[in-house]
Design an enzyme around this catalytic site. Structure first.
Site, PDB file in Angstrom:
ATOM      1  N   GLY A   8       0.834  -1.188   0.000  1.00  0.00           N
ATOM      2  CA  GLY A   8       0.000   0.000   0.000  1.00  0.00           C
ATOM      3  C   GLY A   8       0.873   1.244   0.000  1.00  0.00           C
ATOM      4  O   GLY A   8       2.048   1.188   0.394  1.00  0.00           O
ATOM      5  N   GLN A  13       3.021   9.983   1.674  1.00  0.00           N
ATOM      6  CA  GLN A  13       4.321   9.315   1.645  1.00  0.00           C
ATOM      7  C   GLN A  13       5.171   9.748   0.459  1.00  0.00           C
ATOM      8  O   GLN A  13       6.380   9.499   0.433  1.00  0.00           O
ATOM      9  CB  GLN A  13       4.140   7.791   1.587  1.00  0.00           C
ATOM     10  CG  GLN A  13       3.528   7.223   2.853  1.00  0.00           C
ATOM     11  CD  GLN A  13       3.411   5.723   2.760  1.00  0.00           C
ATOM     12  OE1 GLN A  13       2.445   5.199   2.247  1.00  0.00           O
ATOM     13  NE2 GLN A  13       4.416   5.022   3.253  1.00  0.00           N
ATOM     14  N   CYS A  70       5.974  -0.247   7.354  1.00  0.00           N
ATOM     15  CA  CYS A  70       5.597   0.886   6.512  1.00  0.00           C
ATOM     16  C   CYS A  70       6.806   1.299   5.681  1.00  0.00           C
ATOM     17  O   CYS A  70       7.921   1.353   6.216  1.00  0.00           O
ATOM     18  CB  CYS A  70       5.159   2.041   7.412  1.00  0.00           C
ATOM     19  SG  CYS A  70       4.672   3.514   6.512  1.00  0.00           S
ATOM     20  N   HIS A 120      -4.497   0.957   7.588  1.00  0.00           N
ATOM     21  CA  HIS A 120      -3.140   1.543   7.659  1.00  0.00           C
ATOM     22  C   HIS A 120      -3.023   2.730   6.692  1.00  0.00           C
ATOM     23  O   HIS A 120      -2.513   3.793   7.066  1.00  0.00           O
ATOM     24  CB  HIS A 120      -2.107   0.447   7.322  1.00  0.00           C
ATOM     25  CG  HIS A 120      -0.686   0.909   7.284  1.00  0.00           C
ATOM     26  ND1 HIS A 120       0.270   0.477   8.186  1.00  0.00           N
ATOM     27  CD2 HIS A 120      -0.035   1.765   6.446  1.00  0.00           C
ATOM     28  CE1 HIS A 120       1.433   1.065   7.900  1.00  0.00           C
ATOM     29  NE2 HIS A 120       1.281   1.837   6.843  1.00  0.00           N
TER      30      HIS A 120
HETATM   31 CO    CO Z   1       2.556   3.090   5.750  1.00  0.00          CO
END
Ligand code: CO
Length: 161
Positions: A48, A53, A92, A134
């Site tokens: 994901g 990000q 992550c 998430h």
């Molecule tokens: Co993440």
């Protein structure tokens, strides 16, 4: 670096803990961004990726956990219902070398829009529900370590295995 591969912002960075804005234009620019996000996610073997990000404070996330449900593009996603609980380890792309046990819903119903602006409902279970929550957390500036009941460094994880 290949064309289409974006830089993934690493923790700590204020952009990862900022609020995001709703997408209003479902145009070619959005489609290019989504395509680049897929390439980036695949390059780094993620399941994901959320727009903050890559430094974009908009409500955009993509998910592909490699199951039969395929690719999911979530624009302006909202959780409608959550059921049950599951605890499992996650990581992550923005926080390398750190993993944590996080309690997530066992199943969820969300609503979102696709790249053309069409609204849809998605029912997700198990790992997909985990991945979706998430990513939606990212759109609210929430990172998994703040929810983790236990954190592990890469070294600690290796010793466990
Ligand atoms: Co993440």
């Amino acid at each position: 670096m290949q064309v289409g591969i974006l830089k993934v912002i690493q923790y700590p960075n204020k952009v990862l803990e900022s609020k995001t804005e709703k997408v209003k234009s479902f145009d070619g620019e959005l489609h290019n961004l989504l395509d680049d996000m897929y390439e980036t996610m695949q390059e780094y073997n993620g399941v994901g990726l959320a727009a903050p990000q890559i430094g974009i404070l908009k409500q955009i996330a993509i998910i592909d956990i490699g199951d039969e449900t395929g690719k999911h593009e979530l624009i302006n996603p909202e959780i409608i219902t959550k059921r049950g609980k599951q605890t499992d380890m996650e990581g992550c792309l923005s926080i390398p070398n750190l993993y944590g046990d996080v309690i997530r819903p066992l199943s969820m119903r969300i609503k979102a829009r696709n790249r053309y602006g069409k609204a849809f409902i998605l029912d997700a279970n198990g790992f997909l529900a985990r991945a979706i929550e998430h990513e939606i957390d990212h759109l609210h500036g929430i990172l998994f370590p703040t929810k983790a009941i236990k954190l592990y460094s890469e070294d600690e994880l290796e010793r466990l295995n």
